[in-house]
Design an enzyme around this catalytic site. Structure first.
Site, PDB file in Angstrom:
ATOM      1  N   THR A  45       0.836  -1.215   0.000  1.00  0.00           N
ATOM      2  CA  THR A  45       0.000   0.000   0.000  1.00  0.00           C
ATOM      3  C   THR A  45       0.868   1.261   0.000  1.00  0.00           C
ATOM      4  O   THR A  45       0.562   2.235  -0.691  1.00  0.00           O
ATOM      5  CB  THR A  45      -0.912  -0.002   1.251  1.00  0.00           C
ATOM      6  OG1 THR A  45      -1.693  -1.186   1.229  1.00  0.00           O
ATOM      7  CG2 THR A  45      -1.809   1.208   1.289  1.00  0.00           C
ATOM      8  N   HIS A  48       2.127   1.930  -3.423  1.00  0.00           N
ATOM      9  CA  HIS A  48       1.102   2.594  -4.249  1.00  0.00           C
ATOM     10  C   HIS A  48       1.071   4.091  -3.937  1.00  0.00           C
ATOM     11  O   HIS A  48       0.931   4.922  -4.837  1.00  0.00           O
ATOM     12  CB  HIS A  48      -0.291   2.004  -3.986  1.00  0.00           C
ATOM     13  CG  HIS A  48      -0.478   0.623  -4.542  1.00  0.00           C
ATOM     14  ND1 HIS A  48      -0.556   0.378  -5.884  1.00  0.00           N
ATOM     15  CD2 HIS A  48      -0.585  -0.582  -3.928  1.00  0.00           C
ATOM     16  CE1 HIS A  48      -0.715  -0.924  -6.084  1.00  0.00           C
ATOM     17  NE2 HIS A  48      -0.734  -1.526  -4.905  1.00  0.00           N
TER      18      HIS A  48
HETATM   19 ZN    ZN Z   1       0.014  -3.313   5.106  1.00  0.00          ZN
END
Ligand code: ZN
Length: 347
Positions: A45, A48
């Protein structure tokens, strides 16, 4: 004792990158605690968010302190908080919930639709201090070091997925040998599965899987056929349980083919967009599919800490350590696709 400002790794501008800034140390509410961060893990994440891709630019407000995988120590306690104390080492659940939804009121906090994530929707853990609701704090026992504490969030994804179905004596197929897939293999072994097979198309990831879980059977599906492995391992009809960790449509197709009639699939991998699925195959094989999100609060945390205290060893999935001043190197290691978990040290 309490400084006014702190180092924090922030998405300061709506473009690629993260920046080390001086940010105010958060003020806590009566139901919150302040945690001094010792170690953090970098998640996909966070990559990203670094890359500022479509998802990140539509989800994350700027400025935002990123990060949600952490271990630290409580340094301040709100006046309503009971059962925690200053000096307590801890990790914590990064999903902040509401308490008025149907699922929350049923005690299924991980299914609350109003969930907000630290480091995504709320200021995160890549900082010297983090404020967190006391409800979300998970105390760390003395025999779990900070670097493991810093990866309990992704280990929790692995545990939640792996324990979705009974694994005792079962043959388990895991598609995707990223850190969470590899940790799921370790959990499946610990939970008493017979054969644990993990697939990928990246030879380095499969090598890491063998390094972390020596008893797992790795298969490079760009070269080898899963059906040969099923025969070689003496499985009569195929795998009983599948854990899909890759988000790859080809992997899901292979999994459905390789499962027994009435087999079960837990899906954690996220496909890049809509992907075609051969539903009639799934219906005729009478397959059960469960989507997995986050960690059960707090049953997953309870089980993973219990397993870590009883021989579950995922420590070798951490392949890189960096001081926070070298955070950019940590992010490049993650982006190379060759690393396991990367841990950043804030002390
Ligand atoms: Zn995580």
């Amino acid at each position: 004792m309490r400084p006014n400002t702190m180092k924090a790794l922030e998405k300061s501008k709506p473009e690629e990158g993260l920046w080390m800034v001086q940010a105010p140390v958060p003020e806590i509410d009566p139901d919150e605690v302040l945690i001094r961060i010792n170690k953090t893990g970098i998640c996909g994440t966070d990559i990203h968010i670094w890359n500022w891709d479509d998802w990140a630019s539509h989800t994350v407000p700027v400025p935002m302190i990123t990060g949600h995988e952490f271990a630290g120590e409580i340094v301040e306690i709100g006046r309503n908080v009971t059962g925690l104390e200053v000096g307590q080492r801890c990790s914590g659940e990064g999903h902040l919930i509401t308490t008025d939804s149907r699922q929350s009121r049923a005690g299924k906090f991980h299914l609350d639709p109003g969930t907000r994530g630290i480091g995504v929707n709320e200021q995160g853990a890549f900082a010297q201090f983090l404020k967190l609701p006391a409800f979300n704090v998970v105390p760390l026992p003395d025999d779990i070091p900070d670097e493991i504490g810093a990866i309990l969030d992704p280990l929790g994804n692995a545990v939640h997925t792996a324990l979705s179905f009974d694994l005792l004596g079962e043959d388990v197929l895991i598609t995707g040998a990223g850190p969470i897939g590899i940790m799921a293999a370790a959990v499946a072994r610990h939970a008493g599965a017979r054969n644990v097979v993990i697939t990928d198309i990246n030879a380095d990831r499969l090598k890491l899987a063998e390094h972390v879980v020596p008893s797992v059977r790795t298969v490079d599906v760009s070269k080898d056929d899963l059906h040969d492995v099923i025969a070689e391992l003496g499985m009569k009809e195929g795998f009983d349980v599948g854990l899909e960790m890759s988000g790859s449509q080809a992997a899901l197709d292979q999994m459905v083919e390789a499962l027994v009639m009435g087999g079960k699939i837990a899906l954690l991998g996220i496909p890049p967009g809509k992907s075609p699925v051969d539903w009639s195959r799934i219906v005729f094989k009478a397959i059960t599919i469960k989507g997995v999100y986050g960690r059960e609060m707090f049953e997953t945390w309870y089980k993973m800490i219990a397993m870590l205290q009883n021989g579950l060893d995922v420590s070798r999935v951490i392949t890189h350590h960096f001081s926070i001043d070298d955070f950019a190197e940590g992010f490049s290691a993650m982006k190379s696709g060759l690393s396991g978990k990367v841990v950043l040290d804030w002390t």
